[in-house]
Design a protein around this motif. Structure first.
Motif, PDB file in Angstrom:
ATOM      1  N   GLY A 108      16.844 -51.592 -54.990  1.00  0.00           N
ATOM      2  CA  GLY A 108      17.693 -50.774 -55.149  1.00  0.00           C
ATOM      3  C   GLY A 108      17.827 -50.024 -56.653  1.00  0.00           C
ATOM      4  O   GLY A 108      18.639 -49.065 -56.666  1.00  0.00           O
ATOM      5  N   ILE A 109      16.907 -50.014 -57.179  1.00  0.00           N
ATOM      6  CA  ILE A 109      16.551 -49.256 -58.452  1.00  0.00           C
ATOM      7  C   ILE A 109      15.050 -48.882 -58.577  1.00  0.00           C
ATOM      8  O   ILE A 109      14.090 -49.525 -58.514  1.00  0.00           O
ATOM      9  CB  ILE A 109      16.856 -50.302 -59.515  1.00  0.00           C
ATOM     10  N   ILE A 110      15.074 -47.453 -58.811  1.00  0.00           N
ATOM     11  CA  ILE A 110      13.770 -46.789 -58.955  1.00  0.00           C
ATOM     12  C   ILE A 110      13.715 -46.511 -60.364  1.00  0.00           C
ATOM     13  O   ILE A 110      14.657 -45.721 -61.029  1.00  0.00           O
ATOM     14  CB  ILE A 110      13.679 -45.515 -58.172  1.00  0.00           C
ATOM     15  N   GLY A 137      21.601 -53.941 -35.429  1.00  0.00           N
ATOM     16  CA  GLY A 137      20.447 -54.813 -35.654  1.00  0.00           C
ATOM     17  C   GLY A 137      19.337 -54.623 -36.725  1.00  0.00           C
ATOM     18  O   GLY A 137      18.235 -54.723 -36.792  1.00  0.00           O
ATOM     19  N   ALA A 138      19.944 -53.933 -37.940  1.00  0.00           N
ATOM     20  CA  ALA A 138      19.156 -53.689 -39.116  1.00  0.00           C
ATOM     21  C   ALA A 138      18.611 -54.912 -39.640  1.00  0.00           C
ATOM     22  O   ALA A 138      17.579 -54.917 -40.171  1.00  0.00           O
ATOM     23  CB  ALA A 138      19.996 -52.844 -39.934  1.00  0.00           C
ATOM     24  N   GLY A 139      19.438 -56.037 -39.754  1.00  0.00           N
ATOM     25  CA  GLY A 139      18.986 -57.464 -40.237  1.00  0.00           C
ATOM     26  C   GLY A 139      18.068 -57.314 -41.342  1.00  0.00           C
ATOM     27  O   GLY A 139      16.978 -57.621 -41.350  1.00  0.00           O
ATOM     28  N   GLY A 140      18.485 -56.899 -42.535  1.00  0.00           N
ATOM     29  CA  GLY A 140      17.985 -57.083 -43.977  1.00  0.00           C
ATOM     30  C   GLY A 140      17.130 -55.454 -44.180  1.00  0.00           C
ATOM     31  O   GLY A 140      16.487 -55.461 -45.378  1.00  0.00           O
ATOM     32  N   TRP A 141      17.224 -54.763 -43.463  1.00  0.00           N
ATOM     33  CA  TRP A 141      16.669 -53.462 -43.336  1.00  0.00           C
ATOM     34  C   TRP A 141      17.574 -52.557 -44.090  1.00  0.00           C
ATOM     35  O   TRP A 141      18.400 -52.123 -43.439  1.00  0.00           O
ATOM     36  CB  TRP A 141      15.911 -53.078 -42.082  1.00  0.00           C
ATOM     37  N   ASN A 142      17.739 -52.579 -45.446  1.00  0.00           N
ATOM     38  CA  ASN A 142      18.613 -51.651 -46.040  1.00  0.00           C
ATOM     39  C   ASN A 142      18.743 -50.390 -45.701  1.00  0.00           C
ATOM     40  O   ASN A 142      20.015 -50.038 -46.307  1.00  0.00           O
ATOM     41  CB  ASN A 142      18.513 -52.139 -47.514  1.00  0.00           C
ATOM     42  N   LEU A 143      18.045 -49.686 -45.280  1.00  0.00           N
ATOM     43  CA  LEU A 143      18.208 -48.409 -44.702  1.00  0.00           C
ATOM     44  C   LEU A 143      18.616 -48.244 -43.221  1.00  0.00           C
ATOM     45  O   LEU A 143      18.515 -47.119 -42.716  1.00  0.00           O
ATOM     46  CB  LEU A 143      16.967 -47.356 -45.280  1.00  0.00           C
ATOM     47  N   GLY A 144      18.488 -49.230 -42.576  1.00  0.00           N
ATOM     48  CA  GLY A 144      18.957 -49.454 -41.046  1.00  0.00           C
ATOM     49  C   GLY A 144      18.029 -49.278 -40.129  1.00  0.00           C
ATOM     50  O   GLY A 144      16.869 -49.293 -40.422  1.00  0.00           O
ATOM     51  N   ARG A 145      18.534 -49.549 -38.896  1.00  0.00           N
ATOM     52  CA  ARG A 145      17.534 -49.368 -37.820  1.00  0.00           C
ATOM     53  C   ARG A 145      18.171 -48.084 -36.839  1.00  0.00           C
ATOM     54  O   ARG A 145      19.332 -47.979 -36.949  1.00  0.00           O
ATOM     55  CB  ARG A 145      17.660 -50.693 -36.935  1.00  0.00           C
ATOM     56  N   HIS A 146      17.288 -47.487 -36.583  1.00  0.00           N
ATOM     57  CA  HIS A 146      17.373 -46.085 -35.757  1.00  0.00           C
ATOM     58  C   HIS A 146      16.624 -45.808 -34.514  1.00  0.00           C
ATOM     59  O   HIS A 146      15.639 -46.627 -34.436  1.00  0.00           O
ATOM     60  CB  HIS A 146      17.096 -44.983 -36.861  1.00  0.00           C
ATOM     61  N   GLU A 147      17.106 -44.990 -33.722  1.00  0.00           N
ATOM     62  CA  GLU A 147      16.286 -44.578 -32.587  1.00  0.00           C
ATOM     63  C   GLU A 147      16.260 -43.298 -32.604  1.00  0.00           C
ATOM     64  O   GLU A 147      16.915 -42.288 -32.880  1.00  0.00           O
ATOM     65  CB  GLU A 147      17.401 -44.966 -31.435  1.00  0.00           C
ATOM     66  N   ILE A 148      14.956 -42.803 -32.295  1.00  0.00           N
ATOM     67  CA  ILE A 148      14.431 -41.483 -32.077  1.00  0.00           C
ATOM     68  C   ILE A 148      14.907 -40.628 -31.186  1.00  0.00           C
ATOM     69  O   ILE A 148      14.919 -41.246 -29.828  1.00  0.00           O
ATOM     70  CB  ILE A 148      12.844 -41.271 -32.306  1.00  0.00           C
ATOM     71  N   THR A 149      15.622 -39.561 -31.418  1.00  0.00           N
ATOM     72  CA  THR A 149      16.348 -38.968 -30.439  1.00  0.00           C
ATOM     73  C   THR A 149      15.570 -37.659 -29.853  1.00  0.00           C
ATOM     74  O   THR A 149      15.877 -37.118 -29.118  1.00  0.00           O
ATOM     75  CB  THR A 149      17.746 -38.648 -30.536  1.00  0.00           C
TER      76      THR A 149
END
Length: 185
Positions: A108-110, A137-149
């Motif tokens: 969370g810090i750069i 269903g992101a489960g720990g993936w802090n920028l999320g889970r996504h579907e390509i549209t």
């Protein structure tokens, strides 16, 4: 196609040259052609994060980089900022309805390192997407889970955040690294 364009250019030069020059001139030229074939499940960085130039401040402030396609940088604390405002931008190549999980790995810090060991930090890392839809269903993936549209299976995402500038921050260039993990499933 490069060879064809090159030959047309040489022919135009030959027609414009005097006849005596044509008899004496000869030469050869080459050009390279390049292409890269990327497998599905590839991530390509298309732009680095850039907060622009900031005048040395008398008091602390922040630059909030909003990572949209037409990015904005908003300042607080009386900072004076100019120049480029660019989020980090990436293209993912998968397939339509493919799933992508993303997380930043900087905790969370750069940290940006400048002259003489001076530092600044980027926090509040944010994401915007094009042709990616958030799914559960992101489960720990802090920028999320996504579907390509998109029909062609490519999508973009941009990363921004808040740069913290200290009072009397040392002048000079500051650089840091944003570490991301992207998982296709």
């Amino acid at each position: 196609m490069i060879g064809t364009s090159h030959k047309i250019g040489l022919a135009a030069l030959a027609l414009a040259a005097p006849l005596s020059a044509l008899a004496q001139a000869s030469g050869a030229a080459t050009a390279t052609a390049e292409a890269a074939i990327l497998d599905p499940g590839t991530v390509v960085k298309t732009a680095d994060m850039n907060f622009g130039q900031i005048a040395k401040p008398a008091s602390a402030g922040t630059v909030v980089l909003v990572p949209t396609a037409s990015a904005t940088c908003n300042v607080t604390g009386g900072l004076v900022r100019t120049g480029t405002c660019q989020p980090a931008e990436f293209t993912v190549m998968g397939q339509k309805q493919g799933r992508v999980r993303m997380r930043e790995q900087n905790g969370g810090i750069i940290t940006l390192l400048g002259p003489g060991g001076a530092t600044m930090q980027v926090t509040n890392i944010t994401l915007s997407t094009t042709d990616l839809t958030p799914i559960n269903g992101a489960g720990g993936w802090n920028l999320g889970r996504h579907e390509i549209t998109s029909n062609n299976g490519t999508a973009r995402f941009r990363i921004g955040g808040t740069l913290h500038v200290n009072a009397n921050q040392q002048g000079g260039a500051y650089n840091g690294t944003l570490q991301l993990e992207v998982n296709f499933n």
